[in-house]
Design an enzyme around this catalytic site. Structure first.
Site, PDB file in Angstrom:
ATOM      1  N   ARG A 125      24.153  60.296  19.146  1.00 19.45           N
ATOM      2  CA  ARG A 125      24.167  60.814  17.811  1.00 19.45           C
ATOM      3  C   ARG A 125      23.518  62.269  17.814  1.00 19.45           C
ATOM      4  O   ARG A 125      22.825  62.856  17.069  1.00 19.45           O
ATOM      5  CB  ARG A 125      23.405  60.100  16.822  1.00 19.45           C
ATOM      6  CG  ARG A 125      24.137  58.853  16.544  1.00 19.45           C
ATOM      7  CD  ARG A 125      23.687  58.104  15.326  1.00 19.45           C
ATOM      8  NE  ARG A 125      24.450  56.809  14.963  1.00 19.45           N
ATOM      9  CZ  ARG A 125      23.795  55.794  15.119  1.00 19.45           C
ATOM     10  NH1 ARG A 125      22.588  55.663  15.935  1.00 19.45           N
ATOM     11  NH2 ARG A 125      24.436  54.644  15.148  1.00 19.45           N
ATOM     12  N   LYS A 147      29.122  76.601  16.886  1.00 21.08           N
ATOM     13  CA  LYS A 147      30.455  75.724  16.659  1.00 21.08           C
ATOM     14  C   LYS A 147      31.063  75.237  18.035  1.00 21.08           C
ATOM     15  O   LYS A 147      31.015  75.687  18.968  1.00 21.08           O
ATOM     16  CB  LYS A 147      31.584  76.852  16.225  1.00 21.08           C
ATOM     17  CG  LYS A 147      31.620  77.464  14.909  1.00 21.08           C
ATOM     18  CD  LYS A 147      32.894  78.117  14.370  1.00 21.08           C
ATOM     19  CE  LYS A 147      32.780  78.578  12.929  1.00 21.08           C
ATOM     20  NZ  LYS A 147      33.822  79.507  12.839  1.00 21.08           N
ATOM     21  N   GLU A 189      35.878  91.194  20.882  1.00 21.54           N
ATOM     22  CA  GLU A 189      34.722  90.842  20.092  1.00 21.54           C
ATOM     23  C   GLU A 189      33.582  91.744  19.965  1.00 21.54           C
ATOM     24  O   GLU A 189      32.994  91.449  18.786  1.00 21.54           O
ATOM     25  CB  GLU A 189      34.295  89.332  20.569  1.00 21.54           C
ATOM     26  CG  GLU A 189      35.630  88.359  20.925  1.00 21.54           C
ATOM     27  CD  GLU A 189      35.815  87.752  19.743  1.00 21.54           C
ATOM     28  OE1 GLU A 189      35.520  87.754  18.690  1.00 21.54           O
ATOM     29  OE2 GLU A 189      36.899  86.744  19.676  1.00 21.54           O
ATOM     30  N   LYS A 231      25.487  88.690  14.949  1.00 26.80           N
ATOM     31  CA  LYS A 231      26.171  87.125  14.972  1.00 26.80           C
ATOM     32  C   LYS A 231      24.948  86.357  14.445  1.00 26.80           C
ATOM     33  O   LYS A 231      24.946  85.494  13.376  1.00 26.80           O
ATOM     34  CB  LYS A 231      26.805  86.655  16.145  1.00 26.80           C
ATOM     35  CG  LYS A 231      27.004  85.018  15.847  1.00 26.80           C
ATOM     36  CD  LYS A 231      28.129  84.779  16.673  1.00 26.80           C
ATOM     37  CE  LYS A 231      28.898  83.414  16.393  1.00 26.80           C
ATOM     38  NZ  LYS A 231      29.872  82.838  17.050  1.00 26.80           N
ATOM     39  N   GLU A 241      29.634  78.295   7.371  1.00 23.25           N
ATOM     40  CA  GLU A 241      30.787  79.011   6.794  1.00 23.25           C
ATOM     41  C   GLU A 241      31.276  78.750   5.502  1.00 23.25           C
ATOM     42  O   GLU A 241      32.426  78.477   5.087  1.00 23.25           O
ATOM     43  CB  GLU A 241      31.986  78.898   7.841  1.00 23.25           C
ATOM     44  CG  GLU A 241      33.021  80.176   7.732  1.00 23.25           C
ATOM     45  CD  GLU A 241      33.944  80.269   9.073  1.00 23.25           C
ATOM     46  OE1 GLU A 241      33.484  80.092   9.993  1.00 23.25           O
ATOM     47  OE2 GLU A 241      35.281  80.155   8.843  1.00 23.25           O
ATOM     48  N   ARG A 246      30.015  83.853   7.166  1.00 21.14           N
ATOM     49  CA  ARG A 246      30.293  83.737   8.513  1.00 21.14           C
ATOM     50  C   ARG A 246      31.775  84.057   8.854  1.00 21.14           C
ATOM     51  O   ARG A 246      32.186  84.320   9.622  1.00 21.14           O
ATOM     52  CB  ARG A 246      30.030  82.392   9.066  1.00 21.14           C
ATOM     53  CG  ARG A 246      30.271  82.067  10.508  1.00 21.14           C
ATOM     54  CD  ARG A 246      29.543  80.671  10.980  1.00 21.14           C
ATOM     55  NE  ARG A 246      29.916  80.592  12.080  1.00 21.14           N
ATOM     56  CZ  ARG A 246      29.075  79.664  13.457  1.00 21.14           C
ATOM     57  NH1 ARG A 246      28.086  79.193  12.757  1.00 21.14           N
ATOM     58  NH2 ARG A 246      29.440  79.917  14.366  1.00 21.14           N
ATOM     59  N   ASN A 250      35.826  86.091  11.572  1.00 24.09           N
ATOM     60  CA  ASN A 250      37.189  85.743  12.116  1.00 24.09           C
ATOM     61  C   ASN A 250      37.982  87.125  11.800  1.00 24.09           C
ATOM     62  O   ASN A 250      39.169  87.051  11.669  1.00 24.09           O
ATOM     63  CB  ASN A 250      37.575  84.622  10.908  1.00 24.09           C
ATOM     64  CG  ASN A 250      36.973  83.399  11.335  1.00 24.09           C
ATOM     65  OD1 ASN A 250      36.287  83.352  12.168  1.00 24.09           O
ATOM     66  ND2 ASN A 250      36.545  82.481  10.092  1.00 24.09           N
ATOM     67  N   HIS A 253      41.186  87.540  13.277  1.00 19.87           N
ATOM     68  CA  HIS A 253      41.858  85.978  14.002  1.00 19.87           C
ATOM     69  C   HIS A 253      43.039  85.235  13.149  1.00 19.87           C
ATOM     70  O   HIS A 253      43.567  84.593  13.851  1.00 19.87           O
ATOM     71  CB  HIS A 253      40.431  85.111  13.787  1.00 19.87           C
ATOM     72  CG  HIS A 253      39.495  85.326  14.867  1.00 19.87           C
ATOM     73  ND1 HIS A 253      38.772  86.590  15.035  1.00 19.87           N
ATOM     74  CD2 HIS A 253      38.837  84.434  15.973  1.00 19.87           C
ATOM     75  CE1 HIS A 253      37.984  86.401  15.906  1.00 19.87           C
ATOM     76  NE2 HIS A 253      37.964  85.220  16.459  1.00 19.87           N
ATOM     77  N   HIS A 257      45.627  84.500  15.644  1.00 14.83           N
ATOM     78  CA  HIS A 257      45.887  83.145  15.909  1.00 14.83           C
ATOM     79  C   HIS A 257      47.362  82.870  15.777  1.00 14.83           C
ATOM     80  O   HIS A 257      48.152  82.402  16.689  1.00 14.83           O
ATOM     81  CB  HIS A 257      45.237  82.315  14.699  1.00 14.83           C
ATOM     82  CG  HIS A 257      45.384  81.060  14.852  1.00 14.83           C
ATOM     83  ND1 HIS A 257      44.918  79.990  15.666  1.00 14.83           N
ATOM     84  CD2 HIS A 257      46.561  80.325  14.311  1.00 14.83           C
ATOM     85  CE1 HIS A 257      45.444  78.815  15.524  1.00 14.83           C
ATOM     86  NE2 HIS A 257      46.666  78.913  14.928  1.00 14.83           N
ATOM     87  N   HIS A 271      43.008  85.115  24.234  1.00 14.83           N
ATOM     88  CA  HIS A 271      42.366  85.116  22.810  1.00 14.83           C
ATOM     89  C   HIS A 271      41.837  86.365  22.279  1.00 14.83           C
ATOM     90  O   HIS A 271      42.252  86.860  21.318  1.00 14.83           O
ATOM     91  CB  HIS A 271      41.087  83.842  22.786  1.00 14.83           C
ATOM     92  CG  HIS A 271      40.475  83.743  21.230  1.00 14.83           C
ATOM     93  ND1 HIS A 271      41.171  83.527  20.135  1.00 14.83           N
ATOM     94  CD2 HIS A 271      39.263  84.196  21.073  1.00 14.83           C
ATOM     95  CE1 HIS A 271      40.262  83.628  19.083  1.00 14.83           C
ATOM     96  NE2 HIS A 271      39.193  84.073  19.612  1.00 14.83           N
TER      97      HIS A 271
END
Ligand code: GLY
Length: 372
Positions: A125, A147, A189, A231, A241, A246, A250, A253, A257, A271
């Protein structure tokens, strides 16, 4: 040396940036190694590349401090972010007797960090982990902020958890062996941070980007530290987010994507390259909406092109139309029921979340760009 704190109530942690940090791992990670002093093995996850480059040296450095690492080595690439590898990794952690107060070490790029972070989120956990990112992209983005995820048949990063690391150790020296193409992809980035919220940093990158890409130590450390400082501040404000803060991370992105999906998430478009092209499209679409000047859109495009990143859509040689790219976007996990939030620009350093974007208009815009 720079130390940036990610301030999260009860879960704050430091990101330490310093050349040569990896060679001093037993000292720099000392608080997180203490529990292994009695002879229990230190769990370290790497990919075959990072193990080949650093495995032996880390093993002997730890041995010199009476510590014994146990390695779990995965194949490089997204295929390591699967249920199968996760199962093997969590079985291995349980067999090692990892406890909730232990820390697992992740030595690699975003794939290793995401996989280890998620494994640690669910093992007992939640146990601790230390990120040691070895690509520029992982150093300035994925290793910080918690993340974690694996991929499934339905898409990338759809199974995951927010689970913050206990420490992030960034040694810019490890970028010396990074292929130039991956260095440029990570640099996309870095440019993102300037474009989304820091015009002065963008100015600095325009003047110093070639030094960063050439891995000149002072420029590289400044670029990494400035990126992480941004960041860290954003994550501290909006860890999960939910506040449109946050989400700014993106930028590029959603378009990116779609381009990655159309090119099969393959080596055709890394990416960071997709994000670079996506930021050009976000800037040009913002100009089309009259929200950013044509000159600023050109500046954004120019900085991306100067880093030899994709900045002209036809150069990707896609055979699809704009509607198909929009279909890929609709499958993006960030899509809400009827609207698709887009990260657009009001100026250099002024990104915002637009919720009024008409996807038919995006398809028409992409058709224009594909034919440009
Ligand atoms: N890479 C985007 C984020 O961490 O939120």
């Amino acid at each position: 040396m720079a130390v940036i704190s990610v301030a999260l109530a009860g879960r704050s942690y430091d990101v330490v940036i310093e050349e040569g940090l990896l060679a001093r791992l037993p000292a720099t990670a000392a608080p997180f190694l203490k529990g292994y002093a009695g002879g229990r093995p230190v769990p370290i996850v790497a990919d075959t590349n990072t193990y080949r480059l650093y495995g032996e040296a880390i093993t002997s450095d730890l041995a010199a401090h009476g510590l014994r690492p146990e390695w779990f080595v995965v194949e490089p690439g997204e295929d390591a972010k699967t249920w199968g590898v996760l199962e093997k990794l969590t079985d291995w952690l349980l067999a090692l007797g990892v406890t909730r107060t232990d820390h697992v070490f992740a030595l690699g790029g975003g794939v290793v960090g995401d996989l280890v972070g998620f494994a640690c989120a669910v093992t007992k956990r939640g146990c601790g982990f230390v990120q040691i990112p070895t690509t520029l992209l992982a150093q300035v983005d994925s290793s910080v902020g918690g993340k974690t995820a694996i991929n499934t048949k339905a898409g990338k990063n759809l199974i995951g958890a927010f689970h913050q690391p206990a420490l992030v150790l960034i040694d810019p020296l490890v970028l010396g062996t990074l292929p130039d193409r991956e260095m440029r992809a990570g640099y996309a980035e870095v440019l993102k941070y300037g474009l989304l919220g820091n015009a002065a940093f963008f100015d600095w990158l325009e003047a110093n980007g070639t030094k960063v890409l050439a891995r000149e130590p002072a420029a590289l450390e400044h670029a990494i530290a400035a990126s992480i400082a941004m960041k860290a501040a954003i994550v501290a404000e909006d860890e999960r987010e939910t506040l449109d803060r946050r989400a700014l991370l993106n930028l590029g992105h959603t378009f990116g994507h779609a381009l990655e999906a159309e090119t099969g998430f393959s080596d055709r478009l890394l990416h960071g390259e997709g994000v670079a092209m996506g930021m050009v499209l976000a800037a040009r679409y913002s100009a089309r909406r009259g929200e950013i000047s044509g000159a600023d859109a050109e500046r954004a495009t120019g900085a991306i092109a100067a880093a030899e990143l994709p900045a002209h859509l036809p150069a990707l040689r896609l055979t699809c139309d704009g509607a198909r790219l929009v279909d890929h976007m609709r499958h993006d996990k960030k899509a809400e029921a009827k609207t698709l939030p887009f990260l657009l620009l009001k100026g250099i350093g002024q990104a915002y979340v637009a919720r009024d974007v008409d996807l038919t208009d995006i398809a028409a815009f992409l058709d224009e760009e594909l034919a440009a």
